[in-house]
Design a protein around this motif. Structure first.
Motif, mmCIF file in Angstrom:
data_model
loop_
_atom_site.group_PDB
_atom_site.id
_atom_site.type_symbol
_atom_site.label_atom_id
_atom_site.label_comp_id
_atom_site.label_asym_id
_atom_site.label_seq_id
_atom_site.Cartn_x
_atom_site.Cartn_y
_atom_site.Cartn_z
ATOM 1 N N UNK A 233 0.874 -1.180 0.000
ATOM 2 C CA UNK A 233 0.000 0.000 0.000
ATOM 3 C C UNK A 233 0.907 1.225 0.000
ATOM 4 N N UNK A 234 0.821 2.029 -1.040
ATOM 5 C CA UNK A 234 1.678 3.210 -1.183
ATOM 6 C C UNK A 234 0.841 4.467 -1.058
ATOM 7 N N UNK A 235 1.150 5.265 -0.030
ATOM 8 C CA UNK A 235 0.419 6.519 0.194
ATOM 9 C C UNK A 235 -1.096 6.292 0.190
ATOM 10 N N UNK A 236 -1.507 5.259 0.952
ATOM 11 C CA UNK A 236 -2.912 4.885 1.146
ATOM 12 C C UNK A 236 -3.552 4.276 -0.107
ATOM 13 N N UNK A 237 -2.754 4.036 -1.148
ATOM 14 C CA UNK A 237 -3.286 3.429 -2.379
ATOM 15 C C UNK A 237 -2.877 1.965 -2.434
ATOM 16 N N UNK A 238 -3.858 1.078 -2.528
ATOM 17 C CA UNK A 238 -3.580 -0.355 -2.625
ATOM 18 C C UNK A 238 -3.044 -0.645 -4.020
ATOM 19 N N UNK A 246 6.438 1.798 -9.524
ATOM 20 C CA UNK A 246 6.137 2.748 -8.448
ATOM 21 C C UNK A 246 7.009 2.479 -7.225
ATOM 22 N N UNK A 247 7.138 1.214 -6.862
ATOM 23 C CA UNK A 247 7.909 0.864 -5.665
ATOM 24 C C UNK A 247 9.410 1.064 -5.883
ATOM 25 N N UNK A 254 12.791 10.378 -1.234
ATOM 26 C CA UNK A 254 11.340 10.383 -1.165
ATOM 27 C C UNK A 254 10.772 9.538 -0.019
ATOM 28 N N UNK A 255 11.540 8.571 0.453
ATOM 29 C CA UNK A 255 11.045 7.645 1.478
ATOM 30 C C UNK A 255 10.757 8.368 2.793
ATOM 31 N N UNK A 256 9.609 8.023 3.408
ATOM 32 C CA UNK A 256 9.256 8.582 4.714
ATOM 33 C C UNK A 256 9.093 7.505 5.779
ATOM 34 N N UNK A 282 4.927 5.150 3.034
ATOM 35 C CA UNK A 282 4.642 6.573 2.839
ATOM 36 C C UNK A 282 5.859 7.219 2.196
ATOM 37 N N UNK A 283 5.638 7.965 1.128
ATOM 38 C CA UNK A 283 6.762 8.604 0.434
ATOM 39 C C UNK A 283 6.300 9.886 -0.233
ATOM 40 N N UNK A 284 7.260 10.718 -0.561
ATOM 41 C CA UNK A 284 7.000 11.899 -1.373
ATOM 42 C C UNK A 284 6.997 11.496 -2.841
ATOM 43 N N UNK A 285 6.484 12.393 -3.687
ATOM 44 C CA UNK A 285 6.590 12.212 -5.136
ATOM 45 C C UNK A 285 7.976 12.657 -5.546
ATOM 46 N N UNK A 286 8.692 11.868 -6.400
ATOM 47 C CA UNK A 286 10.029 12.304 -6.850
ATOM 48 C C UNK A 286 10.017 13.724 -7.377
#
Length: 292
Positions: A233-238, A246-247, A254-256, A282-286
């Motif tokens: 699950x990336x930024x609440x998106x399954x 994406x991963x 970007x990693x949080x 949880x990560x930022x957008x590049x």
């Protein structure tokens, strides 16, 4: 190195466990392809002194991991190891460097990178590219054209090579133009640079990266194959199919955060019941996403 006796499976590109050496070339062991008489891997041992194919001079008798990162800074985040291996492996498709894992160093994850910087590089493998002997791949010949430079999984290829890949094999395509391309690869990329990653290559990259970030992740996903047991699950998106790109795009810029969900928690938070664990990232957008 990365395939000792306790490992299952083998690399189909060469005959594992046997090789050829001579006194005239100390520190060099040749291994042949399984299907042909070509030499498909060259192992360099601690006795080796000389130039690598890209021109870098190394003395394996004194080479330390910190020296390797100075020569190849792009490898500093590429800590890989098979679950059955006794070595950390730093590699791309055609060259691998090995540093022995200290089994007394606990916990092993997250990796104490500073601890290993002074450790010796035990060996180097030069392996024939995956594309080289496959009969369905085009011979890679580079000519002076107005085409951009093409790379697949860090290996330069020509335009014809792209034709043998099915779109379903591709995780991501990154296009660099104009000055951005030249900054990356010099004047040879004046017509642009196209970097392609296959899903298998991307999967290896993000698996290695997340192992460094979470000891719990390393425990529940001890091998690449273990990915089938987890839901990302990336930024609440399954994430469903075709999520490898994406991963793999996540890095230190970007990693949080990464947290693990049990099956019970995964069902409660996301209604997913066909996986054993959830990996919530949880990560930022590049920052350069729209500037290539």
């Amino acid at each position: 190195m990365d395939l000792p006796k306790k490992c299952l499976g083998q690399d189909s590109r060469y005959t594992a466990g046997s090789g050829y050496a001579c006194d005239e070339q100390p520190g060099i062991v040749f291994q042949k392809d399984q299907e042909t008489d070509y030499i498909s891997k060259i192992r360099l041992t601690r006795q080796f002194k000389g130039n690598l194919p890209d021109g870098h001079y190394i003395d394996l008798g004194s080479l330390r991991l910190k020296d390797l990162f100075s020569i190849y800074p792009q490898l500093k985040d590429d800590w890989g190891s098979r679950g059955c291996s006794d070595y950390w492996k730093f590699s791309n498709d055609t060259i691998s460097f090995y540093v022995k894992i200290d089994p007394e160093k606990q916990p092993q994850f997250p990796i104490d990178q500073a601890y290993y910087l002074e450790k010796p590089v035990e060996a180097v493998d030069l392996v024939m590219s995956c594309y080289s002997l496959n009969s369905d791949k085009q011979d890679i010949v580079f000519e002076d054209t107005d085409d951009p430079l093409f790379f697949i999984d860090s290996i330069r290829v020509n335009k014809n090579t792209l034709k043998v890949y099915d779109p379903s094999e591709i995780a991501s395509v990154t296009v660099y133009k104009d000055s951005n391309a030249v900054k990356k690869m010099g004047l040879a990329a004046k017509n642009g640079l196209i970097y392609i990653e296959t899903k298998e290559f991307a999967k290896q990259r993000y698996w290695n990266y997340f192992k460094m970030k979470s000891s719990q992740y390393a425990q529940i996903v001890p091998t690449i194959e273990s990915n089938k047991e987890v839901q990302y699950i990336l930024n609440k998106r399954v994430l469903k199919e075709n999520s490898e790109g994406d991963l793999a795009a996540i890095d230190d810029s970007t990693f949080k955060d990464l947290r693990i969900l049990t099956k019970k928690e995964l069902i409660k938070e996301f209604g997913i019941s066909d996986k054993q664990y959830g990996v919530v990232i949880t990560s930022d957008v590049p920052g350069n996403l729209y500037n290539r």
